[in-house]
Every structure is written in structure tokens, then in C-alpha cells.
Scaffold this active site. Structure first.
Site, PDB file in Angstrom:
ATOM      1  CG  ASP A   9      68.402-125.471 144.049  1.00 11.54           C
ATOM      2  OD1 ASP A   9      69.228-125.199 144.946  1.00 11.54           O
ATOM      3  OD2 ASP A   9      67.182-125.503 144.240  1.00 11.54           O
ATOM      4  CB  VAL A  13      68.285-133.710 146.370  1.00 13.19           C
ATOM      5  CG1 VAL A  13      67.060-134.329 147.032  1.00 13.19           C
ATOM      6  CG2 VAL A  13      68.482-134.283 144.976  1.00 13.19           C
ATOM      7  CG  HIS A  14      66.814-128.087 148.417  1.00 16.59           C
ATOM      8  ND1 HIS A  14      65.737-127.215 148.481  1.00 16.59           N
ATOM      9  CD2 HIS A  14      67.454-127.810 147.251  1.00 16.59           C
ATOM     10  CE1 HIS A  14      65.744-126.437 147.405  1.00 16.59           C
ATOM     11  NE2 HIS A  14      66.756-126.783 146.635  1.00 16.59           N
ATOM     12  N   GLY A  15      64.358-129.770 150.332  1.00 13.76           N
ATOM     13  CA  GLY A  15      62.919-129.744 150.572  1.00 13.76           C
ATOM     14  C   GLY A  15      62.099-129.126 149.457  1.00 13.76           C
TER      15      GLY A  15
END
Length: 167
Positions: A9, A13-15
């Protein structure tokens, strides 16, 4: 080693990670594998703020992350591995990381990439790496969120691979 999820990804780190994956996975460490993020204190700080307090965020460059994985540093942990590119995952596998499955969650469009799916844009190096991961008998599945249906992206990758090698 209980590696709960290995995910490619490019946003790391994301929603979707915090609100989607962490809510259903019982992990105690997120291992972010990125040579670039290890040099960017602002990005490290933003990621740290996004991760719940009960989960450790470990940010390592590719070499140190791979050494930690293959030397048993995470053997007693439940780990989610987040990497930016298929070539990083391939490097870890070729160095001895025993991954059974890789989730492709977000490889977004940038110049030089072509779009195969809404969340899957690749260049020739990505295709080569995904092909090599596949032939090592590692499952490669496309899924943005855990409740999404697993999509077998191998037919798309292999079609791209054959197309590249017939040019």
C-alpha cells in the site's frame, strides 16, 4: 512468526488501515517497511499519531526490516507488514521471509504506471516483482478493505507479464 497481514500500500498508514484492517486484525505491531519514511521525521510523527496507543509502530528500512523478520525479532508478536512496493516484498521473500499471502491494497497512479484496476497501477518493475512473488507460490490478492471480496489479481499480472515479454 504470526504475520497477520503483508500488505502493499503506497500510502502505508492511513484511514483504511486504522479504521478497516486494525479493527478486525488482532495485531500488536505495525511494521512499516520504507527506506524513505525512515528518513522523514514528519511522516513518522504523522503515522505515530494515526496508530492507536495499544499498537506499536515500528518503522524500518528494507534491510533492517528484512533482518528483523528473518532473524525472529517478531516471532512472539502479531504483525501487520506495510510496504510501498512489490519489489520490497520480493526482496524480503528472497532473503528468507516466509510469506504465504500478500494483500495488494493500494498501488496508485503516478507517471510511468498503467492502471489495471481502480487501486492497482503498475510499471514493468511492479509486474516483474509480482510475477516472481507468484511463482514462489505466494498468494497475491487484491482487496482494499477486509470486508471486500478477495480478488485474484494473478490473471491480470500474468497477462501484463506476457505482454511485456512479447514486445
Amino acid at each position: 512468526m504470526p504475520i497477520v497481514l503483508v500488505r502493499i500500500d503506497d500510502r502505508l498508514v492511513h484511514g483504511q488501515i486504522v479504521q478497516g484492517w486494525l479493527k478486525i486484525l488482532d495485531v500488536n505491531i505495525i511494521l512499516v517497511v520504507s527506506d524513505i519514511v525512515t528518513l522523514d521525521t514528519m511522516q513518522q510523527m504523522l503515522m505515530t499519531m494515526a496508530v492507536p496507543d495499544n499498537i506499536k509502530l515500528d518503522i524500518k528500512n528494507l534491510k533492517n526490516a528484512t533482518n528483523g523478520i528473518t532473524n525472529g525479532q517478531y516471532d512472539k508478536e502479531r504483525v501487520m507488514i506495510l510496504a510501498v512496493s512489490p519489489s520490497d516484498i520480493l526482496y524480503m521473500i528472497e532473503a528468507g521471509a516466509d510469506f504465504k499471502s500478500v494483500n495488494v491494497g493500494g498501488m496508485h497512479f503516478i507517471s510511468g504506471k498503467r492502471q489495471l484496476l481502480r487501486n492497482l497501477c503498475v510499471n514493468d518493475n511492479d509486474v516483474e516483482s509480482l510475477h516472481k512473488i507468484h511463482i514462489k507460490s505466494v498468494e497475491i490478492e487484491g482487496r482494499i478493505l477486509p470486508e471486500d471480496e478477495k480478488k485474484d489479481i494473478i490473471p491480470l499480472i500474468e497477462k501484463e507479464y506476457r505482454s511485456m515479454h512479447s514486445r
